[in-house]
Design a protein around this motif. Sequence first.
Motif, PDB file in Angstrom:
ATOM      1  N   LEU A  76       0.833  -1.215   0.000  1.00  0.00           N
ATOM      2  CA  LEU A  76       0.000   0.000   0.000  1.00  0.00           C
ATOM      3  C   LEU A  76       0.860   1.254   0.000  1.00  0.00           C
ATOM      4  O   LEU A  76       0.490   2.272  -0.593  1.00  0.00           O
ATOM      5  N   VAL A  80       1.343   2.638  -3.876  1.00  0.00           N
ATOM      6  CA  VAL A  80       0.498   1.456  -4.049  1.00  0.00           C
ATOM      7  C   VAL A  80       1.000   0.551  -5.180  1.00  0.00           C
ATOM      8  O   VAL A  80       1.515   1.027  -6.192  1.00  0.00           O
ATOM      9  N   ARG A  82      -0.902  -1.600  -7.403  1.00  0.00           N
ATOM     10  CA  ARG A  82      -2.307  -1.804  -7.751  1.00  0.00           C
ATOM     11  C   ARG A  82      -2.646  -3.223  -8.198  1.00  0.00           C
ATOM     12  O   ARG A  82      -3.798  -3.639  -8.132  1.00  0.00           O
ATOM     13  N   ASN A 116      -9.656   2.946  -3.535  1.00  0.00           N
ATOM     14  CA  ASN A 116      -9.193   2.335  -2.296  1.00  0.00           C
ATOM     15  C   ASN A 116     -10.355   2.317  -1.291  1.00  0.00           C
ATOM     16  O   ASN A 116     -11.175   3.236  -1.274  1.00  0.00           O
ATOM     17  N   PHE A 223      -5.583   6.303  -3.337  1.00  0.00           N
ATOM     18  CA  PHE A 223      -4.155   6.134  -3.092  1.00  0.00           C
ATOM     19  C   PHE A 223      -3.391   7.455  -3.210  1.00  0.00           C
ATOM     20  O   PHE A 223      -3.714   8.290  -4.048  1.00  0.00           O
TER      21      PHE A 223
END
Length: 316
Positions: A76, A80, A82, A116, A223
């Motif tokens: 994270l 991030v 993804r 998120n 994010f």
Amino acid sequence: MADSDNAVLPVEKKELHVPDYNEVVKVLQDGLKANFSEVSVGVVDCPDLTKEPFTLAAPGLCGRPRMADIGGVPYLMPLVQRHKKYNFQDIAEKIELPGAFLIGAGAGPLHVVGTNSEMMTNINLNNGDNSTYTCKMHTEDENSYILEKGLSLDCSLLANIYASDGKPGKVIEVKASTRTGPENFVTCMRKALKEKYGDKPVGMGGTFIIEKGKAKIHIMPDFSEVPLDSNEKVDQWLKFFDMKAILVCLSVFISHDPGLDLRVEHTHCFNKHDGGGGHYHYDVTPDDVVYHGYFVPSEYMYRIDAPTETHMIGRD
Ligand SMILES: [Zn+2]
């Protein structure tokens, strides 16, 4: 990552120390008593958790209890990753419990929610009941959020899960009210177990209700574009709210990390009547707060897809 890549997720399994329940009762009773003015701990038959106020996807917490720490905060932040996503049917296979009842805390599935989000996992794979909640920030209003139910059997980035057959059976009931010390409910229990059992890891999973009062909860917004490389930056990025009872909490904690790079406690909660939920930090109403929960010691910890590059930022 394609879904099929989950087949090669690395998994490490460790046996946990399962103490006598009556001994755990005494340890939790004494530990909580140092932090709350009224405490009652005992061994009871698990009530039907499909009923209000819990509304879980299975009636009990018993049968082959185990926990899983999946992914991690390093996926994270600082920035991030993804592509990191997991499927709970696949996770159930990895923890050798197909048809499991799964509860816990994680990051909602980015590819489904669209951003998120916080995830309150509540899935019975045996009967197909997915009562998982996700909570995301409103895109146009940074003071409001959206709670959604049953969107997907996936999650992104990280999750801490307690799994069992979801059957009735003996559980440890914990009641605590009027907080007099600095620790939150979960940290207090975790530290009491650590003090008693040292480097023998005792892992607990279960559910509790915050019956009265309010709790400090965070929701992850979309994010961060800038690297989150300190706890201060993480706190500036997160959105914090005081959410009021009744909050249903799903909780996993372990007294000692046996070298698996674990998140040692993780609790998410939801209030379906007010339409909110997220990551539990502590109650903000110590004089009024009432906690009531049920927990079971786990037999195993499974560490799934642990980050190879790790750090300790953002694990509170
Ligand atoms: Zn969380």
